[in-house]
Design a protein around this motif. Sequence first.
Motif, short mmCIF file in Angstrom:
data_model
loop_
_atom_site.label_atom_id
_atom_site.label_comp_id
_atom_site.label_asym_id
_atom_site.label_seq_id
_atom_site.Cartn_x
_atom_site.Cartn_y
_atom_site.Cartn_z
N GLU A 1 25.73 20.25 32.33
CA GLU A 1 27.06 19.62 32.36
C GLU A 1 28.17 20.64 32.08
OE1 GLU A 1 25.20 18.97 28.34
OE2 GLU A 1 24.58 18.47 30.36
N ASP A 2 27.94 21.56 31.17
CA ASP A 2 28.94 22.61 30.90
C ASP A 2 29.04 23.58 32.07
OD1 ASP A 2 29.51 21.51 28.45
OD2 ASP A 2 28.26 22.93 27.32
N PHE A 3 27.91 23.85 32.70
CA PHE A 3 27.93 24.73 33.86
C PHE A 3 28.73 24.08 34.99
CE2 PHE A 3 26.21 26.32 37.88
CZ PHE A 3 26.43 27.67 37.72
N GLY A 4 28.57 22.77 35.16
CA GLY A 4 29.34 22.05 36.18
C GLY A 4 30.84 22.12 35.91
N ARG A 5 31.23 21.94 34.65
CA ARG A 5 32.65 22.03 34.29
C ARG A 5 33.18 23.45 34.54
NH1 ARG A 5 34.29 20.24 28.68
NH2 ARG A 5 32.52 21.52 28.11
N LEU A 6 32.39 24.45 34.19
CA LEU A 6 32.79 25.83 34.41
C LEU A 6 32.94 26.12 35.90
CD1 LEU A 6 33.32 28.74 33.40
CD2 LEU A 6 30.84 29.11 33.51
N SER A 7 32.00 25.62 36.69
CA SER A 7 32.06 25.83 38.14
C SER A 7 33.31 25.19 38.74
CB SER A 7 30.82 25.25 38.82
OG SER A 7 29.68 25.94 38.39
N ALA A 8 33.63 23.97 38.30
CA ALA A 8 34.83 23.28 38.80
C ALA A 8 36.09 24.03 38.39
CB ALA A 8 34.86 21.84 38.26
N TRP A 9 36.13 24.52 37.17
CA TRP A 9 37.28 25.28 36.70
C TRP A 9 37.46 26.56 37.52
CZ3 TRP A 9 37.44 30.17 34.34
CH2 TRP A 9 38.68 30.55 33.84
N MET A 10 36.34 27.25 37.79
CA MET A 10 36.44 28.49 38.56
C MET A 10 36.88 28.22 39.99
SD MET A 10 33.56 31.03 37.09
CE MET A 10 34.21 32.28 38.13
N ALA A 11 36.39 27.14 40.58
CA ALA A 11 36.80 26.79 41.95
C ALA A 11 38.29 26.48 42.00
CB ALA A 11 35.98 25.60 42.45
N GLN A 12 38.78 25.75 41.00
CA GLN A 12 40.21 25.43 40.93
C GLN A 12 41.03 26.70 40.74
OE1 GLN A 12 41.28 23.07 37.56
NE2 GLN A 12 43.39 22.74 38.23
N ARG A 13 40.57 27.56 39.89
CA ARG A 13 41.28 28.81 39.63
C ARG A 13 41.32 29.70 40.87
NH1 ARG A 13 42.96 31.90 35.14
NH2 ARG A 13 42.64 34.13 35.46
N ASN A 14 40.20 29.79 41.59
CA ASN A 14 40.16 30.59 42.81
C ASN A 14 41.06 30.01 43.89
OD1 ASN A 14 38.44 32.56 41.86
ND2 ASN A 14 36.59 31.53 42.59
N ALA A 15 41.13 28.68 43.97
CA ALA A 15 41.97 28.03 44.98
C ALA A 15 43.45 28.26 44.71
CB ALA A 15 41.67 26.55 45.03
N SER A 16 43.82 28.35 43.44
CA SER A 16 45.24 28.51 43.11
C SER A 16 45.66 29.97 42.94
CB SER A 16 45.56 27.74 41.82
OG SER A 16 44.88 28.33 40.72
N ALA A 17 44.71 30.87 43.00
CA ALA A 17 45.03 32.28 42.81
C ALA A 17 45.74 32.83 44.04
CB ALA A 17 43.76 33.08 42.55
N LYS A 18 46.76 33.61 43.79
CA LYS A 18 47.49 34.26 44.87
C LYS A 18 46.79 35.57 45.20
CE LYS A 18 51.90 32.39 43.38
NZ LYS A 18 53.20 32.71 42.81
N PRO A 19 46.71 35.87 46.48
CA PRO A 19 46.10 37.16 46.82
C PRO A 19 46.99 38.30 46.34
CG PRO A 19 46.98 36.10 48.78
CD PRO A 19 47.13 35.12 47.65
N GLY A 20 46.36 39.34 45.88
CA GLY A 20 47.10 40.50 45.39
C GLY A 20 47.59 41.36 46.54
N PRO A 21 48.30 42.40 46.21
CA PRO A 21 48.79 43.30 47.27
C PRO A 21 47.61 43.99 47.94
CG PRO A 21 49.16 44.26 45.11
CD PRO A 21 48.66 42.86 44.88
N PRO A 22 47.78 44.34 49.21
CA PRO A 22 46.67 45.02 49.89
C PRO A 22 46.37 46.37 49.25
CG PRO A 22 48.66 45.07 51.23
CD PRO A 22 48.95 44.20 50.04
N ALA A 23 45.14 46.75 49.30
CA ALA A 23 44.74 48.03 48.72
C ALA A 23 45.31 49.16 49.57
CB ALA A 23 43.22 48.13 48.68
N PRO A 24 45.73 50.24 48.91
CA PRO A 24 46.26 51.37 49.69
C PRO A 24 45.14 51.99 50.52
CG PRO A 24 46.04 51.96 47.38
CD PRO A 24 45.72 50.50 47.48
N PRO A 25 45.51 52.61 51.63
CA PRO A 25 44.48 53.25 52.45
C PRO A 25 43.82 54.39 51.70
CG PRO A 25 46.66 53.85 53.22
CD PRO A 25 46.84 52.80 52.17
N VAL A 26 42.56 54.62 52.00
CA VAL A 26 41.83 55.69 51.35
C VAL A 26 42.26 57.02 51.97
CG1 VAL A 26 39.55 56.67 50.94
CG2 VAL A 26 39.88 54.20 50.88
N VAL A 27 42.71 57.91 51.11
CA VAL A 27 43.16 59.22 51.56
C VAL A 27 42.10 60.24 51.16
CG1 VAL A 27 44.99 60.95 51.34
CG2 VAL A 27 45.55 58.52 51.21
#
Length: 69
Positions: free
Chosen positions: A17-43
């Motif tokens: 039951e705790d694992f289920g709550r953690l999974s739901a929390w992580m899914a919600q957090r991932n859904a609301s997370a904004k993508p970060g800036p693109p990684a700079p090109p490898v030089v």
Amino acid sequence: MNTVKEIERVIEKLPPEDFGRLSAWMAQRNASAKPGPPAPPVVPWRDHSAFLNSYAPEDEGLYDDAASR
């Protein structure tokens, strides 16, 4: 041991039951997370192509450090 391994071990010990709550929390957090800036090109660390492209046969010996010894 790194933090990720420690977290994995704690998660494995969670009751279902705790694992289920953690999974739901992580899914919600991932859904609301904004993508970060693109990684700079490898030089490349060192690029000697400019030197090699500018080398001419008449430059032979010009960069030879053994001549200065």
